[in-house]
Design a protein around this motif. Structure first.
Motif, PDB file in Angstrom:
ATOM      1  N   UNK A   1     -30.571   7.527  36.218  1.00  0.00           N
ATOM      2  CA  UNK A   1     -30.100   6.393  35.419  1.00  0.00           C
ATOM      3  C   UNK A   1     -29.185   6.854  34.285  1.00  0.00           C
ATOM      4  N   UNK A   2     -29.489   8.012  33.715  1.00  0.00           N
ATOM      5  CA  UNK A   2     -28.618   8.558  32.677  1.00  0.00           C
ATOM      6  C   UNK A   2     -27.245   8.868  33.265  1.00  0.00           C
ATOM      7  N   UNK A   3     -27.234   9.433  34.456  1.00  0.00           N
ATOM      8  CA  UNK A   3     -25.984   9.731  35.154  1.00  0.00           C
ATOM      9  C   UNK A   3     -25.192   8.458  35.402  1.00  0.00           C
ATOM     10  N   UNK A   4     -25.890   7.423  35.864  1.00  0.00           N
ATOM     11  CA  UNK A   4     -25.221   6.144  36.146  1.00  0.00           C
ATOM     12  C   UNK A   4     -24.573   5.578  34.881  1.00  0.00           C
ATOM     13  N   UNK A   5     -25.292   5.656  33.778  1.00  0.00           N
ATOM     14  CA  UNK A   5     -24.773   5.132  32.517  1.00  0.00           C
ATOM     15  C   UNK A   5     -23.585   5.955  32.020  1.00  0.00           C
ATOM     16  N   UNK A   6     -23.714   7.261  32.078  1.00  0.00           N
ATOM     17  CA  UNK A   6     -22.641   8.144  31.624  1.00  0.00           C
ATOM     18  C   UNK A   6     -21.386   7.959  32.469  1.00  0.00           C
ATOM     19  N   UNK A   7     -21.555   7.869  33.775  1.00  0.00           N
ATOM     20  CA  UNK A   7     -20.417   7.713  34.678  1.00  0.00           C
ATOM     21  C   UNK A   7     -19.684   6.401  34.453  1.00  0.00           C
ATOM     22  N   UNK A   8     -20.449   5.351  34.118  1.00  0.00           N
ATOM     23  CA  UNK A   8     -19.855   4.034  33.919  1.00  0.00           C
ATOM     24  C   UNK A   8     -19.169   3.895  32.572  1.00  0.00           C
ATOM     25  N   UNK A   9     -19.614   4.681  31.585  1.00  0.00           N
ATOM     26  CA  UNK A   9     -19.155   4.451  30.212  1.00  0.00           C
ATOM     27  C   UNK A   9     -18.313   5.575  29.620  1.00  0.00           C
ATOM     28  N   UNK A  10     -18.070   6.633  30.402  1.00  0.00           N
ATOM     29  CA  UNK A  10     -17.294   7.746  29.844  1.00  0.00           C
ATOM     30  C   UNK A  10     -16.588   8.517  30.956  1.00  0.00           C
ATOM     31  N   UNK A  11     -15.750   9.465  30.537  1.00  0.00           N
ATOM     32  CA  UNK A  11     -15.054  10.340  31.486  1.00  0.00           C
ATOM     33  C   UNK A  11     -15.832  11.628  31.723  1.00  0.00           C
ATOM     34  N   UNK A  12     -16.987  11.753  31.069  1.00  0.00           N
ATOM     35  CA  UNK A  12     -17.816  12.948  31.238  1.00  0.00           C
ATOM     36  C   UNK A  12     -18.304  13.055  32.672  1.00  0.00           C
ATOM     37  N   UNK A  13     -18.238  14.257  33.242  1.00  0.00           N
ATOM     38  CA  UNK A  13     -18.694  14.481  34.601  1.00  0.00           C
ATOM     39  C   UNK A  13     -20.102  15.076  34.563  1.00  0.00           C
ATOM     40  N   UNK A  14     -20.895  14.762  35.574  1.00  0.00           N
ATOM     41  CA  UNK A  14     -22.308  15.124  35.534  1.00  0.00           C
ATOM     42  C   UNK A  14     -22.707  16.042  36.678  1.00  0.00           C
ATOM     43  N   UNK A  15     -23.616  16.961  36.356  1.00  0.00           N
ATOM     44  CA  UNK A  15     -24.236  17.845  37.354  1.00  0.00           C
ATOM     45  C   UNK A  15     -25.740  17.639  37.238  1.00  0.00           C
ATOM     46  N   UNK A  16     -26.385  17.300  38.341  1.00  0.00           N
ATOM     47  CA  UNK A  16     -27.817  17.044  38.341  1.00  0.00           C
ATOM     48  C   UNK A  16     -28.600  18.334  38.588  1.00  0.00           C
ATOM     49  N   UNK A  17     -29.723  18.467  37.891  1.00  0.00           N
ATOM     50  CA  UNK A  17     -30.593  19.630  38.016  1.00  0.00           C
ATOM     51  C   UNK A  17     -31.987  19.182  38.435  1.00  0.00           C
ATOM     52  N   UNK A  18     -32.601  19.888  39.367  1.00  0.00           N
ATOM     53  CA  UNK A  18     -33.958  19.538  39.780  1.00  0.00           C
ATOM     54  C   UNK A  18     -34.670  20.736  40.388  1.00  0.00           C
ATOM     55  N   UNK A  19     -36.001  20.678  40.370  1.00  0.00           N
ATOM     56  CA  UNK A  19     -36.801  21.681  41.071  1.00  0.00           C
ATOM     57  C   UNK A  19     -37.104  21.208  42.478  1.00  0.00           C
ATOM     58  N   UNK A  20     -36.708  19.973  42.793  1.00  0.00           N
ATOM     59  CA  UNK A  20     -37.055  19.373  44.072  1.00  0.00           C
ATOM     60  C   UNK A  20     -35.890  19.448  45.039  1.00  0.00           C
ATOM     61  N   UNK A  21     -36.066  20.201  46.107  1.00  0.00           N
ATOM     62  CA  UNK A  21     -35.014  20.359  47.111  1.00  0.00           C
ATOM     63  C   UNK A  21     -35.074  19.173  48.058  1.00  0.00           C
ATOM     64  N   UNK A  22     -34.658  18.009  47.571  1.00  0.00           N
ATOM     65  CA  UNK A  22     -34.762  16.779  48.352  1.00  0.00           C
ATOM     66  C   UNK A  22     -33.407  16.129  48.519  1.00  0.00           C
ATOM     67  N   UNK A  23     -32.996  15.908  49.765  1.00  0.00           N
ATOM     68  CA  UNK A  23     -31.726  15.252  50.029  1.00  0.00           C
ATOM     69  C   UNK A  23     -31.667  13.862  49.405  1.00  0.00           C
ATOM     70  N   UNK A  24     -32.819  13.201  49.334  1.00  0.00           N
ATOM     71  CA  UNK A  24     -32.823  11.846  48.791  1.00  0.00           C
ATOM     72  C   UNK A  24     -32.358  11.841  47.343  1.00  0.00           C
ATOM     73  N   UNK A  25     -32.812  12.841  46.565  1.00  0.00           N
ATOM     74  CA  UNK A  25     -32.356  12.933  45.187  1.00  0.00           C
ATOM     75  C   UNK A  25     -30.851  13.159  45.131  1.00  0.00           C
ATOM     76  N   UNK A  26     -30.347  14.000  46.031  1.00  0.00           N
ATOM     77  CA  UNK A  26     -28.911  14.261  46.064  1.00  0.00           C
ATOM     78  C   UNK A  26     -28.156  12.971  46.321  1.00  0.00           C
TER      79      UNK A  26
END
Length: 223
Positions: A65-90
């Motif tokens: 949700x933070x990524x969604x908000x940042x992407x919609x409201x700024x030019x900042x690009x996002x990289x997601x980090x997780x301990x979960x190797x799950x395609x669904x998260x990707x």
């Protein structure tokens, strides 16, 4: 040019570790370290960084949700980090506007490389990886969420061909060979496709190629 970065993770040691790795690079400056998604959104609004590293699972507001908000409201690009190797998260992260996805056990050099790649306007995942994810997760949902194929009418014939090749996971060099043009010309076509369709990067172009039906989910890459 210095790449300005916000690091968001609810685990202080992880957050500090990533920040230390990045901050010692001559071309990278960590401008904020925060512990939740809401704080990440606020930091991006306040500091206008180039890249935000976001943990997927955080309190107050999760990384997606933070990524969604940042992407919609700024030019900042996002990289997601997780301990979960799950395609669904990707897949969820890509739809939220993320330009990359890393596991937390990423090597030091790969983390630095990821920040530089994303800051340069590229996507972190190889197109072939993005295509595999789309094939797995759009097959069941594409009919419910499909974009109208008329959306592609703004593209020229060559730009539509370029989008088709992007959807199949081809690199710029491979697209150039397929279209018998220079890589410079391909870069121009890719830029036009992204601009005309309102897409942030190549990964979103892959998603668009499937969701407009330009490429059928599950179809072989050489269809």
């Amino acid at each position: 040019m210095t790449i300005r970065v916000v690091v968001a993770d609810d685990q202080e040691l992880v957050r500090s570790g990533f920040a230390m790795i990045l901050d010692v690079q001559e071309d990278i400056e960590v401008v904020a370290e925060v512990g939740d998604g809401a704080a990440a959104v606020a930091a991006v609004e306040r500091l206008a960084p180039d890249v935000a590293l976001l943990d997927v699972r955080m309190p107050v507001l999760d990384g997606i949700e933070a990524c969604r908000s940042i992407s919609a409201r700024s030019a900042c690009r996002t990289v997601m980090l997780t301990t979960f190797d799950s395609d669904e998260y990707v897949y969820e992260a890509l739809h939220a506007g993320a330009s990359g996805f890393l596991l937390k056990d990423v090597r030091r050099d790969d983390l630095v490389h990821a920040v530089r790649v994303v800051a340069a306007g590229e996507s972190l995942l190889a197109p072939s990886v993005a295509r595999r994810l789309i094939e797995e997760y759009t097959a069941a949902t594409v009919r419910a969420t499909a974009l109208p194929v008329e959306r592609l009418e703004v593209l020229t014939a060559r730009e539509r061909e370029t989008l088709l090749h992007l959807g199949r996971g081809l690199s710029n060099a491979e697209i150039a060979a397929a279209l018998v043009v220079s890589e410079h010309t391909v870069k121009s076509h890719v830029g036009n496709v992204l601009a005309k369709l309102g897409l942030r990067d190549r990964i979103q172009a892959v998603i668009c190629a499937y969701e407009t039906g330009l490429i059928a989910a599950g179809a072989p890459s050489g269809e």
